[in-house]
Write an enzyme that holds these catalytic residues in place. Structure first.
Site, PDB file in Angstrom:
ATOM      1  N   PRO A  26       4.924  -1.655   1.499  1.00 19.40           N
ATOM      2  CA  PRO A  26       6.270  -2.430   1.202  1.00 19.40           C
ATOM      3  C   PRO A  26       5.833  -4.047   0.901  1.00 19.40           C
ATOM      4  O   PRO A  26       5.305  -4.510   1.726  1.00 19.40           O
ATOM      5  CB  PRO A  26       7.083  -2.444   2.502  1.00 19.40           C
ATOM      6  CG  PRO A  26       6.708  -1.268   3.208  1.00 19.40           C
ATOM      7  CD  PRO A  26       5.085  -1.159   3.034  1.00 19.40           C
ATOM      8  N   GLU A  27       6.220  -4.472  -0.269  1.00 20.31           N
ATOM      9  CA  GLU A  27       6.238  -5.961  -0.497  1.00 20.31           C
ATOM     10  C   GLU A  27       7.831  -6.593  -0.353  1.00 20.31           C
ATOM     11  O   GLU A  27       8.653  -6.085   0.020  1.00 20.31           O
ATOM     12  CB  GLU A  27       5.787  -6.027  -1.887  1.00 20.31           C
ATOM     13  CG  GLU A  27       4.569  -5.469  -2.216  1.00 20.31           C
ATOM     14  CD  GLU A  27       3.898  -5.262  -3.718  1.00 20.31           C
ATOM     15  OE1 GLU A  27       4.028  -6.466  -4.334  1.00 20.31           O
ATOM     16  OE2 GLU A  27       3.367  -4.335  -4.030  1.00 20.31           O
TER      17      GLU A  27
ATOM     18  N   HIS B 114       5.908  10.764  14.265  1.00 18.44           N
ATOM     19  CA  HIS B 114       5.263   9.399  13.986  1.00 18.44           C
ATOM     20  C   HIS B 114       5.992   8.234  14.694  1.00 18.44           C
ATOM     21  O   HIS B 114       5.816   7.106  14.020  1.00 18.44           O
ATOM     22  CB  HIS B 114       5.067   9.208  12.263  1.00 18.44           C
ATOM     23  CG  HIS B 114       4.424  10.469  11.916  1.00 18.44           C
ATOM     24  ND1 HIS B 114       3.498  11.110  12.290  1.00 18.44           N
ATOM     25  CD2 HIS B 114       4.896  10.928  10.764  1.00 18.44           C
ATOM     26  CE1 HIS B 114       3.046  11.865  11.173  1.00 18.44           C
ATOM     27  NE2 HIS B 114       4.070  12.104  10.353  1.00 18.44           N
TER      28      HIS B 114
ATOM     29  N   ARG C  89       0.805   6.078   9.334  1.00 16.41           N
ATOM     30  CA  ARG C  89      -0.493   5.610   9.221  1.00 16.41           C
ATOM     31  C   ARG C  89      -0.722   4.810  10.670  1.00 16.41           C
ATOM     32  O   ARG C  89      -1.976   4.210  11.189  1.00 16.41           O
ATOM     33  CB  ARG C  89      -0.855   4.661   7.926  1.00 16.41           C
ATOM     34  CG  ARG C  89      -0.553   5.562   6.738  1.00 16.41           C
ATOM     35  CD  ARG C  89      -2.002   6.489   6.597  1.00 16.41           C
ATOM     36  NE  ARG C  89      -3.263   5.559   6.452  1.00 16.41           N
ATOM     37  CZ  ARG C  89      -3.801   5.287   5.386  1.00 16.41           C
ATOM     38  NH1 ARG C  89      -2.908   5.400   4.087  1.00 16.41           N
ATOM     39  NH2 ARG C  89      -4.678   4.461   5.241  1.00 16.41           N
TER      40      ARG C  89
ATOM     41  N   ARG D 283      -7.370 -24.763  -7.534  1.00 13.73           N
ATOM     42  CA  ARG D 283      -7.720 -23.480  -7.243  1.00 13.73           C
ATOM     43  C   ARG D 283      -8.816 -22.760  -8.126  1.00 13.73           C
ATOM     44  O   ARG D 283      -8.036 -22.199  -9.066  1.00 13.73           O
ATOM     45  CB  ARG D 283      -6.501 -22.587  -7.033  1.00 13.73           C
ATOM     46  CG  ARG D 283      -5.600 -23.273  -5.961  1.00 13.73           C
ATOM     47  CD  ARG D 283      -5.959 -23.152  -4.706  1.00 13.73           C
ATOM     48  NE  ARG D 283      -5.043 -23.571  -3.482  1.00 13.73           N
ATOM     49  CZ  ARG D 283      -4.904 -22.907  -2.422  1.00 13.73           C
ATOM     50  NH1 ARG D 283      -5.550 -21.828  -2.036  1.00 13.73           N
ATOM     51  NH2 ARG D 283      -3.910 -23.248  -1.620  1.00 13.73           N
TER      52      ARG D 283
END
Ligand SMILES: [Zn+2]
Length: 271
Positions: A2-3, A93, A112, A151
């Site tokens: 998820p972002e 889970h 996970r 950068r």
């Protein structure tokens, strides 16, 4: 994973359900879920506290309590579901269960098991690790251009760095770089002001549009009781390798940049 848009979707879904509820208990079937703290130490901090705010910072979910905050990260496969009294829910889970007033339970399920939650009396240590919010009013094109100066890194890994800008991951970085016509390996500092502005606009537009569609579901992302995001239909390069670019018809390619699978159009994003 998820972002920003997926975490924002979870937050918006949970907020009305959690506001004003008091935490009455905590159990951790997977004790590492509160690492490095022990689950009992976490419970001592949060039980008896009332949830006064639910918001997102980067990819973190923050529950503001009447003293301190719970921070929660879904990582790869974490899901948060509110179960009503008597609702058995999906028992697979389960890594943590927060019991709430009125016998509701906030259930953290995580196949996970990389997801974590913890308690912070003060958010300063978390804030110190996170760059600006890309959708905040303070994140202007001028500020972004200034941040890129000096950068020397490649642009993609820099955008994935949560300390540089918070909330972006593999999907939205690939999509934003395509929309701005920038090669993922291009040096960050060598972008012109016009390119930086195009990338800033692409990042904000794509994140906003994905939030409107409740995020992107590729394999795992769900919110509530099994709802999925609809932004997948809007993806223009991610997971489209071998298919024609929607702008120029050159086949989209997949390469590795900083150990991450990376999708791009070699014509639209010439280095
Ligand atoms: Zn193209």
């Amino acid at each position: 994973m998820p972002e920003l848009p997926e975490v924002e979707t979870v937050v918006r879904h949970l907020r009305p359900q959690l506001l004003g509820r008091t935490i009455t208990g905590f159990t951790a079937p997977w004790p590492k879920v509160t690492a490095p703290a022990h689950p009992d130490a976490f419970a001592r901090e949060v039980v008896g506290r009332t949830i006064g705010g639910v918001r997102r910072r980067g990819k973190f979910i923050l529950l503001q309590l009447d003293r301190g905050h719970i921070h929660l990260h879904l990582r790869m496969t974490g899901r948060l579901v509110l179960a009503s009294p008597g609702d058995e829910g999906d028992q697979r889970h389960v890594t943590a269960v927060v019991t709430l007033s009125d016998s509701h339970r906030l259930i953290f399920r995580d196949m996970r098991k990389f997801g974590r939650l913890g308690y912070l009396a003060d958010l300063a240590p978390l804030e110190a690790k996170l760059g600006p919010e890309p959708l905040s009013p303070e994140f202007t094109a001028e500020r972004f251009y200034q941040l890129l100066q000096g950068r020397r890194r490649q642009i993609k890994p820099l955008l994935l760095d949560q300390g540089f800008i918070a909330g972006l991951g593999n999907i939205y970085v690939d999509e934003a770089l395509f929309a701005a016509g920038i090669h993922p390996r291009a040096e960050a500092a060598s972008q012109s002001a016009a390119k930086a502005e195009a990338l800033h606009r692409a990042i904000r537009h794509i994140l906003q549009r994905s939030i409107e569609k409740n995020g992107t579901t590729i394999i795992n992302f769900q919110y509530g009781t099994g709802s999925t995001g609809r932004f997948r239909e809007d993806l223009r390069v991610f997971r489209r390798e071998g298919e024609p670019c929607l702008v120029c018809s050159t086949p989209v390619v997949k390469i590795r940049v900083a150990q991450r699978g990376t999708h791009l159009c070699p014509t639209c994003q010439a280095i």
